[in-house]
Design an enzyme around this catalytic site. Structure first.
Site, PDB file in Angstrom:
ATOM      1  N   SER A   1       0.837  -1.204   0.000  1.00 13.62           N
ATOM      2  CA  SER A   1       0.000   0.000   0.000  1.00 13.62           C
ATOM      3  C   SER A   1       0.873   1.255   0.000  1.00 13.62           C
ATOM      4  CB  SER A   1      -0.875   0.007   1.248  1.00 13.62           C
ATOM      5  OG  SER A   1      -0.046  -0.007   2.400  1.00 13.62           O
TER       6      SER A   1
ATOM      7  N   HIS B   1       5.106  -1.891   7.237  1.00 16.18           N
ATOM      8  CA  HIS B   1       5.378  -0.505   7.637  1.00 16.18           C
ATOM      9  C   HIS B   1       6.028  -0.418   9.025  1.00 16.18           C
ATOM     10  CE1 HIS B   1       2.646   0.768   4.399  1.00 16.18           C
ATOM     11  NE2 HIS B   1       3.078   1.995   4.589  1.00 16.18           N
TER      12      HIS B   1
ATOM     13  N   GLU C   1       4.194   6.757   6.710  1.00 23.47           N
ATOM     14  CA  GLU C   1       3.989   7.459   5.439  1.00 23.47           C
ATOM     15  C   GLU C   1       4.422   8.925   5.548  1.00 23.47           C
ATOM     16  OE1 GLU C   1       3.089   6.290   2.356  1.00 23.47           O
ATOM     17  OE2 GLU C   1       3.190   4.272   3.205  1.00 23.47           O
TER      18      GLU C   1
HETATM   19  N1  DGL Z   1       2.219  -2.560   4.860  1.00 21.98           N
HETATM   20  C1  DGL Z   1       0.981  -3.196   5.040  1.00 21.98           C
HETATM   21  C2  DGL Z   1       1.062  -4.520   5.767  1.00 21.98           C
HETATM   22  O1  DGL Z   1       2.086  -5.156   5.749  1.00 21.98           O
HETATM   23  C3  DGL Z   1      -0.299  -2.447   5.208  1.00 21.98           C
HETATM   24  C4  DGL Z   1      -0.323  -1.079   5.771  1.00 21.98           C
HETATM   25  C5  DGL Z   1      -1.615  -0.372   5.479  1.00 21.98           C
HETATM   26  O2  DGL Z   1      -1.735   0.103   4.353  1.00 21.98           O
HETATM   27  O3  DGL Z   1      -2.487  -0.322   6.351  1.00 21.98           O
HETATM   28  O4  DGL Z   1       0.126  -4.968   6.352  1.00 21.98           O
END
Ligand code: DGL
Length: 270
Positions: free
Chosen positions: A8, A182, A148
Protein backbone atom coordinates in the site's frame (compact mmCIF):
# COMPACT_ATOMS: atom_id res chain seq x y z
CA UNK A 1 14.38 -12.28 -13.66
CA UNK A 2 12.00 -9.32 -13.35
CA UNK A 3 10.30 -9.30 -9.96
CA UNK A 4 7.39 -7.03 -9.01
CA UNK A 5 7.00 -6.12 -5.34
CA UNK A 6 3.99 -4.19 -4.08
CA UNK A 7 2.50 -2.69 -0.94
CA UNK A 8 0.00 0.00 0.00
CA UNK A 9 2.94 2.32 0.63
CA UNK A 10 6.52 2.44 1.83
CA UNK A 11 6.29 -0.62 4.09
CA UNK A 12 7.10 -2.96 1.22
CA UNK A 13 10.39 -1.15 0.68
CA UNK A 14 11.68 -3.14 3.65
CA UNK A 15 11.17 -6.33 1.62
CA UNK A 16 12.75 -4.78 -1.47
CA UNK A 17 15.67 -3.65 0.68
CA UNK A 18 16.19 -7.19 1.90
CA UNK A 19 16.05 -8.36 -1.72
CA UNK A 20 18.88 -5.90 -2.51
CA UNK A 21 20.94 -7.83 0.05
CA UNK A 22 20.03 -11.36 -0.94
CA UNK A 23 19.34 -11.07 -4.67
CA UNK A 24 21.43 -8.13 -5.89
CA UNK A 25 21.57 -9.29 -9.51
CA UNK A 26 17.82 -9.30 -10.18
CA UNK A 27 15.62 -6.64 -11.77
CA UNK A 28 13.01 -5.18 -9.44
CA UNK A 29 9.87 -3.11 -9.83
CA UNK A 30 8.38 -1.59 -6.71
CA UNK A 31 4.79 -0.41 -6.59
CA UNK A 32 3.43 1.62 -3.65
CA UNK A 33 -0.31 2.26 -3.80
CA UNK A 34 -0.01 5.72 -2.30
CA UNK A 35 -3.48 6.77 -3.55
CA UNK A 36 -5.10 4.13 -1.36
CA UNK A 37 -2.84 3.77 1.69
CA UNK A 38 -3.72 2.70 4.40
CA UNK A 39 -5.12 -0.68 3.37
CA UNK A 40 -5.51 -1.70 7.01
CA UNK A 41 -8.61 0.45 7.39
CA UNK A 42 -10.28 -0.53 4.08
CA UNK A 43 -12.74 -3.34 3.33
CA UNK A 44 -11.49 -6.70 2.03
CA UNK A 45 -13.35 -6.06 -1.26
CA UNK A 46 -11.54 -2.74 -1.77
CA UNK A 47 -8.15 -4.28 -0.98
CA UNK A 48 -8.76 -7.21 -3.34
CA UNK A 49 -9.66 -4.74 -6.10
CA UNK A 50 -6.43 -2.75 -5.58
CA UNK A 51 -4.32 -5.90 -5.45
CA UNK A 52 -5.82 -7.13 -8.72
CA UNK A 53 -5.25 -3.82 -10.46
CA UNK A 54 -1.62 -3.68 -9.29
CA UNK A 55 -0.96 -7.26 -10.35
CA UNK A 56 -2.30 -6.51 -13.86
CA UNK A 57 -0.11 -3.41 -14.00
CA UNK A 58 3.04 -5.26 -12.96
CA UNK A 59 2.32 -8.10 -15.38
CA UNK A 60 2.01 -5.60 -18.21
CA UNK A 61 5.36 -4.16 -17.20
CA UNK A 62 6.89 -7.61 -17.55
CA UNK A 63 6.86 -9.05 -14.02
CA UNK A 64 7.75 -12.74 -13.99
CA UNK A 65 7.01 -13.11 -10.28
CA UNK A 66 5.17 -10.97 -7.74
CA UNK A 67 5.71 -10.44 -4.04
CA UNK A 68 2.82 -8.99 -2.06
CA UNK A 69 4.99 -7.11 0.43
CA UNK A 70 1.97 -6.41 2.56
CA UNK A 71 0.48 -8.64 5.23
CA UNK A 72 -2.90 -6.94 4.88
CA UNK A 73 -3.24 -7.47 1.12
CA UNK A 74 -1.93 -11.01 1.49
CA UNK A 75 -4.62 -11.88 4.04
CA UNK A 76 -7.42 -10.96 1.67
CA UNK A 77 -6.01 -11.37 -1.84
CA UNK A 78 -3.27 -13.98 -2.17
CA UNK A 79 -5.56 -16.96 -2.84
CA UNK A 80 -7.58 -15.11 -5.46
CA UNK A 81 -4.48 -13.75 -7.21
CA UNK A 82 -2.89 -17.19 -7.37
CA UNK A 83 -6.09 -18.54 -8.91
CA UNK A 84 -6.16 -15.81 -11.55
CA UNK A 85 -2.52 -15.46 -12.60
CA UNK A 86 -0.10 -18.01 -13.79
CA UNK A 87 3.18 -16.73 -12.34
CA UNK A 88 4.67 -17.25 -8.88
CA UNK A 89 2.86 -14.99 -6.40
CA UNK A 90 4.32 -14.82 -2.91
CA UNK A 91 2.58 -13.34 0.07
CA UNK A 92 3.58 -12.33 3.59
CA UNK A 93 2.17 -13.27 6.93
CA UNK A 94 3.23 -12.24 10.43
CA UNK A 95 6.33 -14.26 11.37
CA UNK A 96 4.64 -16.00 14.28
CA UNK A 97 6.22 -19.40 13.58
CA UNK A 98 9.86 -18.29 14.03
CA UNK A 99 8.85 -16.29 17.10
CA UNK A 100 7.17 -19.30 18.72
CA UNK A 101 9.98 -21.66 17.74
CA UNK A 102 12.74 -19.28 18.76
CA UNK A 103 11.47 -18.52 22.27
CA UNK A 104 10.18 -20.32 25.34
CA UNK A 105 7.55 -19.70 27.98
CA UNK A 106 7.11 -15.94 27.90
CA UNK A 107 4.46 -14.25 25.78
CA UNK A 108 4.66 -13.05 22.19
CA UNK A 109 3.02 -9.87 20.92
CA UNK A 110 1.95 -9.63 17.28
CA UNK A 111 1.27 -6.13 16.00
CA UNK A 112 -0.48 -5.72 12.64
CA UNK A 113 -3.25 -3.78 10.91
CA UNK A 114 -6.89 -4.28 11.96
CA UNK A 115 -7.63 -6.16 8.70
CA UNK A 116 -4.76 -8.62 9.20
CA UNK A 117 -5.89 -9.22 12.77
CA UNK A 118 -9.53 -9.78 11.75
CA UNK A 119 -8.93 -12.07 8.78
CA UNK A 120 -9.02 -15.88 8.97
CA UNK A 121 -5.51 -16.25 7.57
CA UNK A 122 -3.89 -15.14 10.84
CA UNK A 123 -6.39 -17.14 12.92
CA UNK A 124 -5.52 -20.26 10.91
CA UNK A 125 -1.82 -19.60 11.38
CA UNK A 126 -2.21 -19.21 15.15
CA UNK A 127 -4.27 -22.37 15.27
CA UNK A 128 -1.40 -24.23 13.59
CA UNK A 129 1.60 -22.81 15.44
CA UNK A 130 0.50 -21.27 18.76
CA UNK A 131 -0.19 -24.50 20.60
CA UNK A 132 0.57 -23.04 24.03
CA UNK A 133 -1.54 -19.92 23.47
CA UNK A 134 1.35 -17.55 24.06
CA UNK A 135 0.41 -15.04 21.37
CA UNK A 136 -1.44 -11.74 21.87
CA UNK A 137 -2.64 -9.53 19.03
CA UNK A 138 -2.61 -5.76 18.89
CA UNK A 139 -3.70 -3.55 15.97
CA UNK A 140 -1.53 -0.45 15.51
CA UNK A 141 -2.92 1.32 12.43
CA UNK A 142 -1.50 4.72 13.35
CA UNK A 143 2.05 3.49 12.77
CA UNK A 144 1.20 3.26 9.07
CA UNK A 145 0.30 6.97 9.05
CA UNK A 146 3.48 7.89 10.93
CA UNK A 147 5.57 5.85 8.49
CA UNK A 148 3.99 7.46 5.44
CA UNK A 149 4.82 10.85 6.98
CA UNK A 150 8.41 9.65 7.53
CA UNK A 151 7.97 10.24 11.25
CA UNK A 152 9.79 7.38 12.93
CA UNK A 153 11.21 8.57 16.23
CA UNK A 154 9.14 11.53 17.40
CA UNK A 155 7.55 12.00 20.79
CA UNK A 156 4.15 11.34 19.20
CA UNK A 157 5.38 7.95 17.95
CA UNK A 158 6.75 7.06 21.38
CA UNK A 159 3.53 8.18 23.09
CA UNK A 160 1.43 6.08 20.71
CA UNK A 161 3.58 2.98 21.26
CA UNK A 162 3.48 3.45 25.04
CA UNK A 163 -0.31 3.98 25.06
CA UNK A 164 -1.03 0.97 22.88
CA UNK A 165 1.18 -1.38 24.86
CA UNK A 166 0.11 -0.02 28.25
CA UNK A 167 -2.77 -2.53 28.47
CA UNK A 168 -0.16 -5.33 28.64
CA UNK A 169 2.56 -6.10 31.16
CA UNK A 170 5.72 -5.63 29.11
CA UNK A 171 7.82 -7.82 31.41
CA UNK A 172 5.79 -10.83 30.33
CA UNK A 173 6.95 -10.58 26.70
CA UNK A 174 9.93 -12.16 25.01
CA UNK A 175 9.14 -11.31 21.37
CA UNK A 176 7.43 -8.67 19.28
CA UNK A 177 6.33 -9.78 15.81
CA UNK A 178 6.12 -6.97 13.26
CA UNK A 179 3.10 -8.16 11.30
CA UNK A 180 2.95 -5.18 8.97
CA UNK A 181 5.79 -4.17 6.70
CA UNK A 182 5.38 -0.50 7.64
CA UNK A 183 6.26 -1.35 11.24
CA UNK A 184 9.91 -2.12 10.47
CA UNK A 185 10.86 1.54 10.47
CA UNK A 186 10.08 1.86 14.20
CA UNK A 187 12.51 -0.76 15.52
CA UNK A 188 14.47 1.78 17.61
CA UNK A 189 11.23 2.94 19.27
CA UNK A 190 10.19 -0.62 20.21
CA UNK A 191 13.68 -1.22 21.57
CA UNK A 192 13.42 1.89 23.65
CA UNK A 193 10.12 0.72 25.09
CA UNK A 194 10.86 -2.99 25.58
CA UNK A 195 14.60 -2.90 26.20
CA UNK A 196 17.16 -5.31 24.81
CA UNK A 197 15.70 -8.62 25.91
CA UNK A 198 12.74 -8.69 23.57
CA UNK A 199 13.26 -10.29 20.17
CA UNK A 200 12.03 -8.18 17.24
CA UNK A 201 10.80 -10.55 14.54
CA UNK A 202 9.90 -9.55 11.00
CA UNK A 203 9.22 -11.74 7.99
CA UNK A 204 11.51 -10.02 5.49
CA UNK A 205 14.55 -12.26 5.44
CA UNK A 206 12.37 -15.38 5.35
CA UNK A 207 10.19 -14.00 2.57
CA UNK A 208 13.14 -13.17 0.32
CA UNK A 209 14.80 -16.53 1.01
CA UNK A 210 11.53 -18.19 0.07
CA UNK A 211 11.36 -16.08 -3.10
CA UNK A 212 14.85 -17.21 -4.06
CA UNK A 213 13.84 -20.83 -3.46
CA UNK A 214 10.67 -20.63 -5.51
CA UNK A 215 12.47 -18.95 -8.43
CA UNK A 216 15.54 -21.19 -8.20
CA UNK A 217 17.82 -18.19 -7.56
CA UNK A 218 21.08 -18.23 -5.63
CA UNK A 219 21.13 -16.07 -2.48
CA UNK A 220 24.24 -13.84 -2.36
CA UNK A 221 26.84 -15.43 -0.03
CA UNK A 222 27.48 -12.01 1.56
CA UNK A 223 23.76 -11.17 2.01
CA UNK A 224 24.31 -10.24 5.65
CA UNK A 225 27.02 -7.72 4.94
CA UNK A 226 26.04 -4.05 5.29
CA UNK A 227 25.13 -2.34 2.03
CA UNK A 228 27.21 0.79 1.76
CA UNK A 229 25.56 3.96 0.57
CA UNK A 230 26.96 3.68 -2.94
CA UNK A 231 25.65 0.16 -3.45
CA UNK A 232 22.31 1.19 -1.99
CA UNK A 233 22.01 3.97 -4.53
CA UNK A 234 23.05 1.68 -7.36
CA UNK A 235 20.28 -0.78 -6.46
CA UNK A 236 17.85 2.12 -6.18
CA UNK A 237 18.74 3.36 -9.68
CA UNK A 238 18.21 -0.12 -11.12
CA UNK A 239 14.72 -0.42 -9.67
CA UNK A 240 11.60 0.88 -11.42
CA UNK A 241 9.43 2.65 -8.86
CA UNK A 242 5.73 3.38 -9.26
CA UNK A 243 3.42 5.28 -6.95
CA UNK A 244 -0.13 4.16 -7.83
CA UNK A 245 0.81 3.68 -11.46
CA UNK A 246 2.95 6.81 -11.88
CA UNK A 247 6.60 6.15 -12.57
CA UNK A 248 9.05 7.84 -10.20
CA UNK A 249 12.04 9.26 -12.00
CA UNK A 250 14.52 11.78 -10.69
CA UNK A 251 13.59 14.37 -8.09
CA UNK A 252 12.21 14.74 -4.60
CA UNK A 253 10.41 11.42 -4.45
CA UNK A 254 13.52 9.49 -5.42
CA UNK A 255 15.41 11.36 -2.69
CA UNK A 256 12.67 10.28 -0.27
CA UNK A 257 13.08 6.63 -1.34
CA UNK A 258 16.84 6.91 -0.93
CA UNK A 259 16.43 8.19 2.64
CA UNK A 260 14.10 5.31 3.43
CA UNK A 261 16.56 2.72 2.11
CA UNK A 262 19.32 4.28 4.20
CA UNK A 263 17.12 4.05 7.28
CA UNK A 264 16.24 0.44 6.52
CA UNK A 265 19.95 -0.33 6.26
CA UNK A 266 20.64 1.35 9.59
CA UNK A 267 17.95 -0.59 11.46
CA UNK A 268 18.24 -3.92 9.65
CA UNK A 269 19.80 -5.83 12.51
CA UNK A 270 18.34 -4.07 15.53
N1 DGL B 1 2.22 -2.56 4.86
C1 DGL B 1 0.98 -3.20 5.04
C2 DGL B 1 1.06 -4.52 5.77
O1 DGL B 1 2.09 -5.16 5.75
C3 DGL B 1 -0.30 -2.45 5.21
C4 DGL B 1 -0.32 -1.08 5.77
C5 DGL B 1 -1.61 -0.37 5.48
O2 DGL B 1 -1.74 0.10 4.35
O3 DGL B 1 -2.49 -0.32 6.35
O4 DGL B 1 0.13 -4.97 6.35
Amino acid sequence: MKIGIFDSGIGGLSVLHEAYHQLPGQEFMFYADTDHVPYGLKTPEQILGYAQEITEFLLQKGAQAIVIACNTATSVAVKELRKNYNIPILGMEPAVKPAVEGTEEKRIMVIATPVTIREDKLKDLLHRVDEDHRVDLLPMPKLVEFAEREEFESEAVEDYIREQFSQFDKDKYCALVLGCTHFNYFKPAYRKYFGDNVLLVDGNKGTVRHLADVLGLQVAPDADKDLDEEHNILCLRNTEYFFSGKEIGEGKTLEHLKRLHLRLEEIRNI
